[in-house]
Design an enzyme around this catalytic site. Structure first.
Site, PDB file in Angstrom:
ATOM      1  N   ASP A  52      45.865  11.549 -32.723  1.00 61.87           N
ATOM      2  CA  ASP A  52      46.288  12.416 -31.631  1.00 61.87           C
ATOM      3  C   ASP A  52      45.241  12.370 -30.524  1.00 61.87           C
ATOM      4  O   ASP A  52      44.049  12.542 -30.784  1.00 61.87           O
ATOM      5  CB  ASP A  52      46.482  13.850 -32.136  1.00 61.87           C
ATOM      6  CG  ASP A  52      47.457  14.623 -31.271  1.00 61.87           C
ATOM      7  OD1 ASP A  52      48.140  14.004 -30.434  1.00 61.87           O
ATOM      8  OD2 ASP A  52      47.535  15.853 -31.432  1.00 61.87           O
ATOM      9  N   TYR A 106      44.210  13.407 -26.273  1.00 59.99           N
ATOM     10  CA  TYR A 106      43.964  14.657 -25.515  1.00 59.99           C
ATOM     11  C   TYR A 106      44.095  14.317 -24.040  1.00 59.99           C
ATOM     12  O   TYR A 106      43.256  14.666 -23.236  1.00 59.99           O
ATOM     13  CB  TYR A 106      42.526  15.107 -25.879  1.00 59.99           C
ATOM     14  CG  TYR A 106      42.151  16.540 -25.600  1.00 59.99           C
ATOM     15  CD1 TYR A 106      42.904  17.600 -26.101  1.00 59.99           C
ATOM     16  CD2 TYR A 106      40.992  16.845 -24.887  1.00 59.99           C
ATOM     17  CE1 TYR A 106      42.523  18.908 -25.878  1.00 59.99           C
ATOM     18  CE2 TYR A 106      40.594  18.151 -24.664  1.00 59.99           C
ATOM     19  CZ  TYR A 106      41.367  19.184 -25.164  1.00 59.99           C
ATOM     20  OH  TYR A 106      40.972  20.490 -24.965  1.00 59.99           O
ATOM     21  N   HIS A 131      46.115  20.623 -19.681  1.00 57.05           N
ATOM     22  CA  HIS A 131      45.906  21.314 -20.952  1.00 57.05           C
ATOM     23  C   HIS A 131      44.410  21.396 -21.268  1.00 57.05           C
ATOM     24  O   HIS A 131      43.909  22.450 -21.674  1.00 57.05           O
ATOM     25  CB  HIS A 131      46.655  20.573 -22.066  1.00 57.05           C
ATOM     26  CG  HIS A 131      46.369  21.084 -23.446  1.00 57.05           C
ATOM     27  ND1 HIS A 131      46.852  22.291 -23.914  1.00 57.05           N
ATOM     28  CD2 HIS A 131      45.652  20.549 -24.474  1.00 57.05           C
ATOM     29  CE1 HIS A 131      46.444  22.479 -25.160  1.00 57.05           C
ATOM     30  NE2 HIS A 131      45.717  21.434 -25.535  1.00 57.05           N
ATOM     31  N   ARG A 168      34.907  28.006 -21.648  1.00 57.38           N
ATOM     32  CA  ARG A 168      33.846  27.737 -20.665  1.00 57.38           C
ATOM     33  C   ARG A 168      34.436  27.890 -19.262  1.00 57.38           C
ATOM     34  O   ARG A 168      34.752  26.903 -18.591  1.00 57.38           O
ATOM     35  CB  ARG A 168      33.316  26.297 -20.808  1.00 57.38           C
ATOM     36  CG  ARG A 168      32.687  25.944 -22.153  1.00 57.38           C
ATOM     37  CD  ARG A 168      32.409  24.439 -22.241  1.00 57.38           C
ATOM     38  NE  ARG A 168      33.610  23.632 -22.069  1.00 57.38           N
ATOM     39  CZ  ARG A 168      34.467  23.341 -23.057  1.00 57.38           C
ATOM     40  NH1 ARG A 168      34.234  23.746 -24.281  1.00 57.38           N
ATOM     41  NH2 ARG A 168      35.560  22.641 -22.805  1.00 57.38           N
ATOM     42  N   GLU A 201      52.637  22.448 -29.793  1.00 57.31           N
ATOM     43  CA  GLU A 201      52.070  21.665 -28.686  1.00 57.31           C
ATOM     44  C   GLU A 201      53.079  20.583 -28.312  1.00 57.31           C
ATOM     45  O   GLU A 201      53.542  19.822 -29.166  1.00 57.31           O
ATOM     46  CB  GLU A 201      50.718  21.034 -29.061  1.00 57.31           C
ATOM     47  CG  GLU A 201      49.606  22.063 -29.225  1.00 57.31           C
ATOM     48  CD  GLU A 201      48.198  21.470 -29.232  1.00 57.31           C
ATOM     49  OE1 GLU A 201      48.063  20.258 -29.523  1.00 57.31           O
ATOM     50  OE2 GLU A 201      47.246  22.209 -28.952  1.00 57.31           O
ATOM     51  N   GLU A 222      54.147  17.220 -26.947  1.00 53.99           N
ATOM     52  CA  GLU A 222      53.505  15.908 -26.785  1.00 53.99           C
ATOM     53  C   GLU A 222      54.548  14.791 -26.764  1.00 53.99           C
ATOM     54  O   GLU A 222      55.651  14.937 -27.282  1.00 53.99           O
ATOM     55  CB  GLU A 222      52.540  15.624 -27.950  1.00 53.99           C
ATOM     56  CG  GLU A 222      51.490  16.702 -28.160  1.00 53.99           C
ATOM     57  CD  GLU A 222      50.334  16.266 -29.047  1.00 53.99           C
ATOM     58  OE1 GLU A 222      50.217  15.049 -29.322  1.00 53.99           O
ATOM     59  OE2 GLU A 222      49.566  17.137 -29.467  1.00 53.99           O
ATOM     60  N   ASP A 238      52.908  19.101 -32.200  1.00 57.57           N
ATOM     61  CA  ASP A 238      51.663  19.214 -32.961  1.00 57.57           C
ATOM     62  C   ASP A 238      51.421  20.695 -33.264  1.00 57.57           C
ATOM     63  O   ASP A 238      50.634  21.375 -32.602  1.00 57.57           O
ATOM     64  CB  ASP A 238      50.533  18.622 -32.095  1.00 57.57           C
ATOM     65  CG  ASP A 238      49.160  18.780 -32.721  1.00 57.57           C
ATOM     66  OD1 ASP A 238      49.073  18.887 -33.956  1.00 57.57           O
ATOM     67  OD2 ASP A 238      48.174  18.797 -31.956  1.00 57.57           O
ATOM     68  N   ARG A 265      45.948  28.535 -34.230  1.00 53.95           N
ATOM     69  CA  ARG A 265      44.775  28.726 -33.359  1.00 53.95           C
ATOM     70  C   ARG A 265      43.660  29.516 -34.028  1.00 53.95           C
ATOM     71  O   ARG A 265      42.480  29.292 -33.741  1.00 53.95           O
ATOM     72  CB  ARG A 265      45.190  29.447 -32.071  1.00 53.95           C
ATOM     73  CG  ARG A 265      46.273  28.760 -31.280  1.00 53.95           C
ATOM     74  CD  ARG A 265      45.873  27.384 -30.821  1.00 53.95           C
ATOM     75  NE  ARG A 265      46.965  26.731 -30.107  1.00 53.95           N
ATOM     76  CZ  ARG A 265      46.944  25.450 -29.754  1.00 53.95           C
ATOM     77  NH1 ARG A 265      45.903  24.675 -30.055  1.00 53.95           N
ATOM     78  NH2 ARG A 265      47.961  24.920 -29.119  1.00 53.95           N
ATOM     79  N   GLN A 309      41.909  27.253 -36.379  1.00 59.07           N
ATOM     80  CA  GLN A 309      41.176  26.258 -35.590  1.00 59.07           C
ATOM     81  C   GLN A 309      39.845  26.822 -35.060  1.00 59.07           C
ATOM     82  O   GLN A 309      38.808  26.161 -35.138  1.00 59.07           O
ATOM     83  CB  GLN A 309      42.062  25.812 -34.423  1.00 59.07           C
ATOM     84  CG  GLN A 309      41.551  24.610 -33.638  1.00 59.07           C
ATOM     85  CD  GLN A 309      42.574  24.105 -32.603  1.00 59.07           C
ATOM     86  OE1 GLN A 309      43.697  24.594 -32.541  1.00 59.07           O
ATOM     87  NE2 GLN A 309      42.174  23.133 -31.810  1.00 59.07           N
ATOM     88  N   TYR A 333      36.707  24.560 -36.667  1.00 60.64           N
ATOM     89  CA  TYR A 333      36.657  23.257 -35.996  1.00 60.64           C
ATOM     90  C   TYR A 333      35.266  22.750 -35.663  1.00 60.64           C
ATOM     91  O   TYR A 333      35.108  21.561 -35.358  1.00 60.64           O
ATOM     92  CB  TYR A 333      37.567  23.253 -34.768  1.00 60.64           C
ATOM     93  CG  TYR A 333      36.914  23.645 -33.478  1.00 60.64           C
ATOM     94  CD1 TYR A 333      36.535  24.954 -33.248  1.00 60.64           C
ATOM     95  CD2 TYR A 333      36.655  22.703 -32.496  1.00 60.64           C
ATOM     96  CE1 TYR A 333      35.936  25.309 -32.060  1.00 60.64           C
ATOM     97  CE2 TYR A 333      36.041  23.048 -31.306  1.00 60.64           C
ATOM     98  CZ  TYR A 333      35.690  24.361 -31.094  1.00 60.64           C
ATOM     99  OH  TYR A 333      35.085  24.712 -29.921  1.00 60.64           O
ATOM    100  N   LYS A 365      45.788  22.027 -38.091  1.00 60.95           N
ATOM    101  CA  LYS A 365      46.826  21.140 -37.559  1.00 60.95           C
ATOM    102  C   LYS A 365      47.501  20.286 -38.617  1.00 60.95           C
ATOM    103  O   LYS A 365      48.601  19.780 -38.382  1.00 60.95           O
ATOM    104  CB  LYS A 365      46.218  20.226 -36.496  1.00 60.95           C
ATOM    105  CG  LYS A 365      45.747  21.013 -35.270  1.00 60.95           C
ATOM    106  CD  LYS A 365      45.552  20.122 -34.084  1.00 60.95           C
ATOM    107  CE  LYS A 365      45.162  20.891 -32.851  1.00 60.95           C
ATOM    108  NZ  LYS A 365      46.210  20.847 -31.803  1.00 60.95           N
ATOM    109  N   THR A 399      53.496  18.186 -38.561  1.00 63.12           N
ATOM    110  CA  THR A 399      53.741  17.622 -37.233  1.00 63.12           C
ATOM    111  C   THR A 399      55.210  17.209 -37.218  1.00 63.12           C
ATOM    112  O   THR A 399      55.663  16.561 -38.166  1.00 63.12           O
ATOM    113  CB  THR A 399      52.858  16.380 -36.999  1.00 63.12           C
ATOM    114  OG1 THR A 399      51.485  16.746 -37.166  1.00 63.12           O
ATOM    115  CG2 THR A 399      53.064  15.792 -35.611  1.00 63.12           C
ATOM    116  N   GLU A 450      48.227  28.513 -23.895  1.00 63.00           N
ATOM    117  CA  GLU A 450      48.097  28.532 -22.435  1.00 63.00           C
ATOM    118  C   GLU A 450      49.030  29.572 -21.803  1.00 63.00           C
ATOM    119  O   GLU A 450      48.629  30.317 -20.914  1.00 63.00           O
ATOM    120  CB  GLU A 450      48.424  27.137 -21.881  1.00 63.00           C
ATOM    121  CG  GLU A 450      47.430  26.071 -22.311  1.00 63.00           C
ATOM    122  CD  GLU A 450      47.958  24.662 -22.078  1.00 63.00           C
ATOM    123  OE1 GLU A 450      48.561  24.095 -23.019  1.00 63.00           O
ATOM    124  OE2 GLU A 450      47.771  24.139 -20.976  1.00 63.00           O
TER     125      GLU A 450
END
Lengths: 434, 434
Positions: free
Chosen positions: A134, A136, A141, A150, A206, A208, A240, A244, A247, A251, A260, A264, A381
């Site tokens: 997978d 990114y 996103h 951040r 997700e 994709e 996907d 959360r 994760q 992670y 994850k 899928t 999101e």
């Protein structure tokens, strides 16, 4: 005669079909009622049975080899063939299914053995997945998720140089319709120091694009950007599923794992690069100041024509909406032009270190959110990290998925002078944790 | 008669063999000269050919089913059998290969068709790997690597709760002896802002134990800690080749990718849990103040007897050492007791979210460094991040691997009253970048 400028099929449901007109002809693996899995081609509301077609001597030469390879219980052997064989089969299928096909009566005489009503067929995964990677590539996103952690510096310094990717789990890739059980996992509640094993409370999808790999490369030999397109067998939709809360706790430092790998979901039809040729596009210009791709990732032809203009839609249908007879709620409408890297760049980068790809490997693009609020590809999101709930017509609210929620993904390509083509559905409902 | 208290084999090279006495009987896939791959069992300097043995009616009942499953071109079908079948085959092999076997002349009459000289056989991967997961259970390694980035706080807060793991690449797992080409990749030189594509200059090995998975679990159904041991088919040595410079630039935010997926080497023999039973141990006590495992990861029997006391050795043999007739240099001598989690805990954690394991999946423990300077499992640690070179008797120095360097890993189990057993070799030489 109609006023269209494109070819029509004698399978009348194909003409003006949402997904599968004559120009699409995606490959897949299906079981007709009571029969074992075999390869077929979607055409309107039917599946053209390649096993029956081969038995009835509808192919010769390279198209025959390809039809034989595509008629078994997985498409891996078909994906391993040279591009010319895959093209020969497509050309012959375009001829056989054309409204003007000369020996139509011969085909019609086969009846449902040749043309299976899709509604009574069960779809399977199109190929046995060796490895699933997978990426990114959805820069919006990446920025949106980065902002949650951040705010001042959402994109990491490597993002615009490296097509970021990681390995996913191949044992838990399922075709559309597979019901996904809510995962249990370790989560750390805010303010706590000790985690607990709980059902995920922040379950997400997700949106994709999936890419099926054709051919292989030996260890130590990269696939150059100029040759990468030959290694695209075709495309699907890919969900996907992501937990959360699992994760966030697990992670660091090695990336997503149990958050994850529980499931899928992919749409079961492999839409070929040939079918998508009219919808190819220049790779979107990089924003002012962005670096150019390093030379091994740069190819002028790929920049000029290596992207795809595919509309992607994600819908939520809750149990309450269904009970009230309400239609699904559209969560987002995005496009594959939101990829920061082309598919060729993903393939080349994946192999630049000598890593072997194999026919039937699956690549995911990563979540393809657009730049606007109505084009986001995940609830993380949409709900701004779980802080703003979405309101549904059923009176419900959602920050993350509830049991009984169904996520439906669709894709659509449109262009003047061409019929609209689609991918079929990528659908999955959430079951309560066990 | 000898003075040993354990059983001997009529295959005399097995008695006092470094790796493969009668008590070991590991399974593997091999090709006798000029013949196709098939399953066999290592015994001394020979391989007991299961295909020949089945053809000669040496098995009945459950042992026959198991021998048939283990005699094909991969062990996946064998790993999928119930534990009882795998045990029945082992019991029968112990009987057939025992020095006191009554019908020895019948076996000897088969000659090399039954007992293949290992020196002329080619070893293959024992199973087709569906998914490969690498864990991070070596706490000393995690601390050592963490110190390079976070001197004051080397272990992340999740480490002592979560068996950290990530998915690796299954297409690039190779048996011992495969020559590994130095990978190219994006690296960012210190002080630079723009990366370049270069051969890795910080190529490293990682000393790990590999675990072959037996049986499978359906999506959504976890394997409890009490049942996890049934899912261990056996063990191997595993070298997780790592390009540290690629890793440093690419790994944020989704973990290692091209830095590790170019090659993983395993020793080709599957040493069973039954063979290792005498070398089982209590899981080492957690340091004072460490949390207990969460309930789903805690089982009293597993804590009491779920660890393994296996000595692990890693050797470096450079081209210059070979040319000078020098022996390999020992880089480290460690032990599987450096695992912070038991194998059962890894299996249970991997499935607690409903993720499916399948027979033939491979798990790695992560680098198993010990607490001392002579027990480290990677050059990253030995050279303190590339700052202190190792001196070799050849006059050479190494911070990371040079072209022509060969890494050899060995394992050894020792216990009073038992013969020493080993794993065979996990060997790989570095080829220059292409």
């Amino acid at each position: 005669m109609t006023s269209t400028t494109y070819r029509l099929s004698w399978v009348t449901s194909a003409n003006n079909h949402r997904d599968f007109p004559l120009q699409n002809l995606p490959f897949g693996i299906f079981s007709p009622e009571g029969l074992p899995p075999r390869g077929g081609v979607a055409i309107g509301d039917f599946i053209f049975d390649l096993q029956t077609a081969v038995e009835n001597s509808l192919f010769t030469g390279e198209a025959l080899s390809a039809a034989q390879a595509a008629s078994g219980k997985s498409l891996n052997a078909f994906f391993a063939l040279p591009v010319s064989a895959r093209l020969a089969l497509r050309e012959r299928l375009l001829e056989l299914l054309d409204a003007d096909y000369a020996q139509l009566k011969n085909l019609q005489a086969q009846g449902e053995a040749l043309l299976r009503p899709a509604s009574v067929c069960k779809m399977h995964l199109p190929a046995k997945v060796g490895d699933y990677t997978d990426f990114y590539t959805g820069i919006h996103h990446a920025v949106n998720v980065g902002k949650l952690f951040r705010p001042d510096n959402p994109l990491l310094p490597n993002y615009k140089y490296v097509p970021i990717g990681y390995h996913g789990r191949s044992s838990t890739i399922y075709p559309s319709g597979f019901a996904v059980r809510r995962p249990l996992g370790q989560t750390l509640k805010p303010g706590q120091e000790v985690p607990a094993l709980t059902p995920s409370a922040r379950l997400d999808y997700e949106l994709e694009l999936g890419i099926w790999v054709a051919g292989s490369n030996p260890q130590g030999e990269a696939i150059s950007i100029a040759n990468a397109a030959e290694h695209i067998a075709g495309f699907c939709l890919l969900n996907d599923w992501s937990a959360r809360d699992l994760q966030a706790w697990e992670y660091q430092p090695l990336g997503p794992f149990l958050a994850k790998n529980f499931a899928t979901t992919v749409s079961p039809w492999v839409v070929t690069a040939e079918a998508l040729a009219p919808y190819r596009s220049a790779q979107p210009a990089r924003p002012e100041g962005d670096p150019q791709p390093l030379p091994y990732l740069y190819d002028a032809a790929d920049q000029a024509n290596g992207a795809f203009d595919i509309e992607l839609e994600v819908l939520l249908h809750t149990a309450a909406q269904k009970a009230q007879g309400l239609p699904p709620h559209r969560l987002g409408l995005s496009n594959t032009l939101n990829m920061y890297w082309t598919v060729a760049q993903l393939i080349t980068h994946h192999t630049v270190n000598g890593c072997s790809l194999r026919s039937g490997d699956l690549l995911g693009t990563g979540t393809l959110s657009g730049p606007t609020a109505d084009s986001l590809g995940s609830l993380l999101e949409l709900s701004n990290g779980g802080k703003q709930a979405i309101r549904l017509d059923s009176g419900e609210e959602r920050c993350f998925l509830a049991d009984g929620d169904e996520i439906i993904m669709l894709a659509r390509c449109k262009k003047e002078g061409h019929p609209s083509i689609g991918f079929g559905e990528c659908r999955g409902v959430i079951l309560a944790a066990s």
